[in-house]
Design an enzyme around this catalytic site. Structure first.
Site, PDB file in Angstrom:
ATOM      1  N   LYS A  80       0.845  -1.204   0.000  1.00 15.62           N
ATOM      2  CA  LYS A  80       0.000   0.000   0.000  1.00 15.62           C
ATOM      3  C   LYS A  80       0.875   1.247   0.000  1.00 15.62           C
ATOM      4  O   LYS A  80       1.889   1.307   0.707  1.00 15.62           O
ATOM      5  CB  LYS A  80      -0.918  -0.024   1.231  1.00 15.62           C
ATOM      6  CG  LYS A  80      -1.988   1.058   1.247  1.00 15.62           C
ATOM      7  CD  LYS A  80      -2.882   0.919   2.490  1.00 15.62           C
ATOM      8  CE  LYS A  80      -3.980   1.974   2.527  1.00 15.62           C
ATOM      9  NZ  LYS A  80      -4.801   1.894   3.751  1.00 15.62           N
ATOM     10  N   SER A 155      -9.755   2.291   2.890  1.00 16.89           N
ATOM     11  CA  SER A 155      -8.915   3.017   1.958  1.00 16.89           C
ATOM     12  C   SER A 155      -8.005   2.119   1.128  1.00 16.89           C
ATOM     13  O   SER A 155      -7.529   2.532   0.082  1.00 16.89           O
ATOM     14  CB  SER A 155      -8.063   4.024   2.731  1.00 16.89           C
ATOM     15  OG  SER A 155      -7.178   3.340   3.614  1.00 16.89           O
ATOM     16  N   SER A 179      -9.762  -0.193   7.008  1.00 17.66           N
ATOM     17  CA  SER A 179      -9.219  -0.108   5.646  1.00 17.66           C
ATOM     18  C   SER A 179      -8.527  -1.359   5.125  1.00 17.66           C
ATOM     19  O   SER A 179      -8.146  -1.406   3.958  1.00 17.66           O
ATOM     20  CB  SER A 179      -8.245   1.065   5.545  1.00 17.66           C
ATOM     21  OG  SER A 179      -8.974   2.257   5.515  1.00 17.66           O
TER      22      SER A 179
END
Ligand code: GLN
Length: 509
Positions: A80, A155, A179
């Site tokens: 990420k 997210s 997330s």
């Protein structure tokens, strides 16, 4: 050949790599081909590594020379973009950090490299991890591989979509309010938020420091456990890192997959997280009830537990998170990092204001304003102080639930993946997505999301959330692996295998 390789789990790839049946270069190339073929549609990646094949070749050479390598050596992984990487830009999905290449690796990234995993690239995310759909990324949304007109969650939608679209077998995410677990739910993946302090936050671009945790995303529980074992454990560079030694998560997962871990297990169904008051999609509730029935059939004892203060979790979270975020994001001041918008004849304040105006998106601005207000003199006690008291009450609710149950369960998210654009103009609707995941962050306890089937009404994945007491992450993996096996036996195979083949330009699948 490469089409087969991308459908293997990290554990399966590891076995083949160790046996010399396949090289890391072949495995890495297969995933790079897949990225080239589908990522134009999925947009899981913000950056694809230029070094992946060279890294893989080095692992192959060391293996050939007889080096002792860890279990995941040579396995590719997506990261990420909230995590700092020395050799790749790290933007956290924001314009304000466009092109910024950090001068250091996050501890979790350094540990991946030390264990000889192969970083494939950086994955898309809502700006500074604020969101539940990846639509708040400054670089455009990621699309759900199950249906490209839908969101992949957020997210960390990029990491979940990469795994669900077979662009990577495993990935890293970060979870401040859901997330990792919510994107896992809507993409048919597995995702874990470790105990707060169990995995280092050093080099993870901070959203809300008292809530953030880095964790794994994968297609199987064992794969998540293998990644957790690599990234977890004490880090002196993170002041909130727990110094204790941890049990092996992979051992726990293997025990769960083969043993009878469910017999006599007290499974607590949290009344406040079952969506009885409405708002949960019918197919989500149906799959959840079926999972409970299966668990009971396997000898688990299903108990109803109540956590009355969970009702206030979303409200408390959306005071605590913006407060901490407004402080963490103050460092993006046009001087130290990334973007700088000059103002002719302007003061330092003018330059900072112009930079932050141009560099931050609407959701970030909304939360910075909210957080600054909540922390301001005169309002601090009424808002931030009250939210912290609610947080304590939620921790006490967890204590009382865990006195009655070994593990708590709920759906991971109230609905399956919604359409892109559906909630973009309605922040409150977006925030309510995290109603099931936020309590674990507020209390610091670990949570796992794993697929529990497809919703009958839309054929999209539904997630089951497990929560365990703080520091009992191994219990999540043991029980998670047992439930994964139980569900797959009942459903005739894993959820991920039912994902529709994406149309590809490269014709890989
Ligand atoms: N969707 C939640 C939020 O917008 C969770 C974010 C996260 O876990 N990073 O804050």
């Amino acid at each position: 050949m490469s089409a087969d390789l991308i459908r293997l789990s990290a554990a399966e790839l590891s076995t083949k790599l160790a046996a010399g049946e396949v090289s890391s270069v072949e495995v890495t190339q297969a995933h790079l081909d897949r990225i080239a073929a589908v990522d134009g549609d999925v947009h899981a990646f913000l950056h694809v590594s230029q070094d992946a094949l060279a890294t893989a070749a080095q692992v192959d050479a060391d293996r050939a020379a007889g080096a002792e390598l860890g279990e995941l050596a040579g396995v590719p992984i997506a990261i990420k973009d909230v995590l700092c990487t020395l050799d790749m830009p790290s933007t956290a999905g924001s314009r304000i950090l466009e092109g910024w290449v950090p001068p250091y690796d996050a501890t979790v990234v350094a540990r991946l490299r030390a264990a000889r995993l192969v970083p494939l690239g950086k994955t898309n995310m809502d700006e500074f991890a604020m969101g539940s759909s990846t639509e708040h990324s400054a670089y455009g949304p990621t699309r759900n591989p199950w249906d490209l007109s839908r969101i992949p969650g957020g997210s960390g939608g990029g990491s979940a979509a990469a795994v669900a679209a077979f662009e990577a077998p495993i990935a890293l995410g970060s979870d401040t309010g859901g997330s990792i677990r919510q994107p896992a739910a809507v993409t048919g993946s597995v995702g874990v938020k470790p105990t707060y302090g169990g995995v280092s936050r050093y080099g993870a671009i901070a959203l809300a420091s008292s809530l953030d945790q880095v964790g794994p995303v994968s297609r199987t529980v064992l794969d998540a456990a293998l990644v957790h074992d690599v990234i977890g454990g004490h880090d002196p560079r993170d002041a909130t890192s727990i110094p204790d030694a941890w049990a092996s998560m992979a051992e726990a997962a293997r025990r769960g997959a083969s043993g009878d871990s469910l017999k006599g297990l007290r499974v607590g169904v949290v009344t406040q997280l079952r969506g009885d008051g409405g708002g949960f999609q019918a197919g989500v509730s149906q799959r959840f009830q079926e999972a409970l029935d299966l668990l009971a059939g396997a000898g688990a004892e299903i108990v109803e537990v109540s956590a009355p203060n969970f009702e206030y979790a979303v409200a408390a979270y959306y005071l605590i998170l913006p407060a901490e975020a407004s402080s963490n994001l103050a460092k993006f001041d046009s001087v130290r990092f990334g973007l700088r918008v000059d103002v002719a004849g302007g003061t330092v304040e003018d330059v900072m204001a112009a930079t932050r105006e141009a560099g931050f998106g609407d959701e970030v601005k909304r939360r910075v304003i909210l957080g600054t207000y909540a922390l301001s003199a005169g309002y601090y006690d009424a808002y931030y102080g009250s939210a912290q008291k609610v947080r304590t009450l939620i921790q006490r609710d967890f204590d009382s639930c865990f006195a009655q149950a070994d593990i708590l369960v709920s759906p991971s998210a109230p609905t399956t993946a919604f359409k892109l654009g559906e909630k973009l103009d309605d922040p409150l609707a977006m925030y309510l997505n995290d109603v099931t995941t936020i309590p674990a962050n507020l209390a610091g306890v670990p949570g796992m999301g794993l697929p529990m089937g497809l919703a009958p009404e839309d054929g999209l994945p539904v997630g089951l959330q497990l929560m365990a007491p703080a520091r009992s992450d191994a219990r999540l993996y043991e029980v998670g692996a047992a439930i994964e096996t139980l569900l797959q036996d009942a459903q005739g195979g894993p959820v991920w295998a039912q994902a529709p083949a994406l149309a590809t330009t490269g014709g890989v699948l």
